[in-house]
Write a protein that holds these residues in place. Structure first.
Motif, PDB file in Angstrom:
ATOM      1  N   UNK A  20      24.060  41.923 -56.664  1.00  0.00           N
ATOM      2  CA  UNK A  20      24.713  42.347 -55.431  1.00  0.00           C
ATOM      3  C   UNK A  20      23.890  41.735 -54.303  1.00  0.00           C
ATOM      4  N   UNK A  21      24.560  41.154 -53.315  1.00  0.00           N
ATOM      5  CA  UNK A  21      23.871  40.453 -52.226  1.00  0.00           C
ATOM      6  C   UNK A  21      24.268  41.097 -50.900  1.00  0.00           C
ATOM      7  N   UNK A  22      23.257  41.524 -50.139  1.00  0.00           N
ATOM      8  CA  UNK A  22      23.525  42.143 -48.842  1.00  0.00           C
ATOM      9  C   UNK A  22      23.881  41.119 -47.770  1.00  0.00           C
ATOM     10  N   UNK A  23      23.177  39.996 -47.758  1.00  0.00           N
ATOM     11  CA  UNK A  23      23.363  39.020 -46.677  1.00  0.00           C
ATOM     12  C   UNK A  23      23.403  37.588 -47.223  1.00  0.00           C
ATOM     13  N   UNK A  24      24.578  37.096 -47.602  1.00  0.00           N
ATOM     14  CA  UNK A  24      24.674  35.670 -47.950  1.00  0.00           C
ATOM     15  C   UNK A  24      24.828  34.865 -46.658  1.00  0.00           C
ATOM     16  N   UNK A  25      24.115  33.748 -46.565  1.00  0.00           N
ATOM     17  CA  UNK A  25      24.273  32.919 -45.367  1.00  0.00           C
ATOM     18  C   UNK A  25      24.353  31.441 -45.753  1.00  0.00           C
ATOM     19  N   UNK A  72      20.674  33.542 -50.249  1.00  0.00           N
ATOM     20  CA  UNK A  72      20.976  34.941 -50.564  1.00  0.00           C
ATOM     21  C   UNK A  72      19.804  35.830 -50.182  1.00  0.00           C
ATOM     22  N   UNK A  73      20.087  36.883 -49.415  1.00  0.00           N
ATOM     23  CA  UNK A  73      19.054  37.808 -48.956  1.00  0.00           C
ATOM     24  C   UNK A  73      19.456  39.234 -49.318  1.00  0.00           C
ATOM     25  N   UNK A  74      18.483  40.054 -49.655  1.00  0.00           N
ATOM     26  CA  UNK A  74      18.757  41.437 -50.030  1.00  0.00           C
ATOM     27  C   UNK A  74      19.456  41.524 -51.373  1.00  0.00           C
ATOM     28  N   UNK A  75      18.911  40.835 -52.368  1.00  0.00           N
ATOM     29  CA  UNK A  75      19.541  40.783 -53.694  1.00  0.00           C
ATOM     30  C   UNK A  75      19.091  41.945 -54.580  1.00  0.00           C
ATOM     31  N   UNK A  76      20.052  42.517 -55.286  1.00  0.00           N
ATOM     32  CA  UNK A  76      19.783  43.550 -56.276  1.00  0.00           C
ATOM     33  C   UNK A  76      20.350  43.061 -57.603  1.00  0.00           C
TER      34      UNK A  76
END
Length: 88
Positions: A20-25, A72-76
Protein backbone atom coordinates in the motif's frame (compact mmCIF):
# COMPACT_ATOMS: atom_id res chain seq x y z
CA UNK A 1 4.49 -15.13 -9.15
CA UNK A 2 2.48 -16.66 -11.96
CA UNK A 3 4.65 -17.92 -14.77
CA UNK A 4 2.84 -15.82 -17.40
CA UNK A 5 3.60 -12.61 -15.47
CA UNK A 6 7.34 -13.31 -15.51
CA UNK A 7 7.22 -14.19 -19.19
CA UNK A 8 5.57 -10.91 -20.23
CA UNK A 9 7.39 -8.73 -17.67
CA UNK A 10 11.03 -9.85 -17.56
CA UNK A 11 11.93 -7.14 -15.00
CA UNK A 12 9.73 -9.02 -12.48
CA UNK A 13 11.51 -12.38 -12.84
CA UNK A 14 13.49 -11.79 -9.66
CA UNK A 15 10.24 -11.52 -7.72
CA UNK A 16 7.76 -8.84 -6.83
CA UNK A 17 6.42 -7.26 -3.67
CA UNK A 18 2.99 -5.76 -3.10
CA UNK A 19 2.51 -2.63 -0.99
CA UNK A 20 0.00 0.00 0.00
CA UNK A 21 1.49 3.37 -0.99
CA UNK A 22 0.51 6.64 0.67
CA UNK A 23 2.24 9.03 -1.74
CA UNK A 24 3.20 7.92 -5.26
CA UNK A 25 4.87 10.70 -7.22
CA UNK A 26 6.05 10.84 -10.84
CA UNK A 27 9.86 10.78 -11.05
CA UNK A 28 10.76 10.30 -14.72
CA UNK A 29 10.96 7.66 -17.42
CA UNK A 30 12.92 4.52 -18.29
CA UNK A 31 13.88 4.04 -21.91
CA UNK A 32 16.55 4.06 -24.57
CA UNK A 33 18.76 7.16 -24.61
CA UNK A 34 19.86 8.50 -28.02
CA UNK A 35 22.85 10.57 -29.11
CA UNK A 36 21.60 14.13 -29.87
CA UNK A 37 24.00 14.54 -32.81
CA UNK A 38 23.65 11.16 -34.55
CA UNK A 39 20.27 10.03 -33.16
CA UNK A 40 21.72 6.54 -32.66
CA UNK A 41 20.76 4.56 -29.58
CA UNK A 42 23.34 4.69 -26.79
CA UNK A 43 24.25 1.67 -24.67
CA UNK A 44 22.55 1.74 -21.30
CA UNK A 45 24.63 3.14 -18.44
CA UNK A 46 22.73 1.04 -15.92
CA UNK A 47 22.52 -2.63 -14.95
CA UNK A 48 19.38 -3.20 -16.98
CA UNK A 49 18.61 -2.46 -20.61
CA UNK A 50 16.90 0.88 -19.95
CA UNK A 51 18.27 4.20 -18.70
CA UNK A 52 16.35 6.13 -16.05
CA UNK A 53 16.01 9.89 -16.64
CA UNK A 54 14.20 12.22 -14.20
CA UNK A 55 11.68 14.80 -15.34
CA UNK A 56 13.39 18.16 -15.89
CA UNK A 57 16.71 16.59 -16.96
CA UNK A 58 18.11 17.85 -20.31
CA UNK A 59 18.52 14.24 -21.49
CA UNK A 60 14.77 13.68 -21.30
CA UNK A 61 14.30 14.96 -24.84
CA UNK A 62 16.72 12.29 -26.15
CA UNK A 63 15.08 9.23 -24.66
CA UNK A 64 12.41 6.99 -26.12
CA UNK A 65 10.45 6.04 -23.03
CA UNK A 66 9.35 2.47 -22.43
CA UNK A 67 7.73 3.06 -19.03
CA UNK A 68 7.10 5.63 -16.33
CA UNK A 69 9.21 5.67 -13.18
CA UNK A 70 7.27 6.49 -10.02
CA UNK A 71 8.76 7.31 -6.60
CA UNK A 72 6.86 5.58 -3.79
CA UNK A 73 6.65 7.09 -0.30
CA UNK A 74 4.91 5.79 2.81
CA UNK A 75 4.96 2.14 1.74
CA UNK A 76 3.41 -0.64 3.80
CA UNK A 77 4.19 -4.22 2.67
CA UNK A 78 1.17 -6.33 1.81
CA UNK A 79 1.16 -10.11 1.91
CA UNK A 80 -1.14 -11.23 -0.87
CA UNK A 81 -2.06 -14.50 0.86
CA UNK A 82 -3.43 -12.48 3.80
CA UNK A 83 -5.38 -10.19 1.49
CA UNK A 84 -6.94 -13.17 -0.26
CA UNK A 85 -8.00 -14.60 3.12
CA UNK A 86 -9.61 -11.30 4.12
CA UNK A 87 -11.41 -11.01 0.78
CA UNK A 88 -13.16 -14.38 1.12
Amino acid sequence: MPEREARYRPHLRGGAVAAFVEHPSPWGVAGILHNPKTLTALPSREDEDLDHVPYGHPGLRWIIAARDVISLHGCTPVFLDELMTLAT
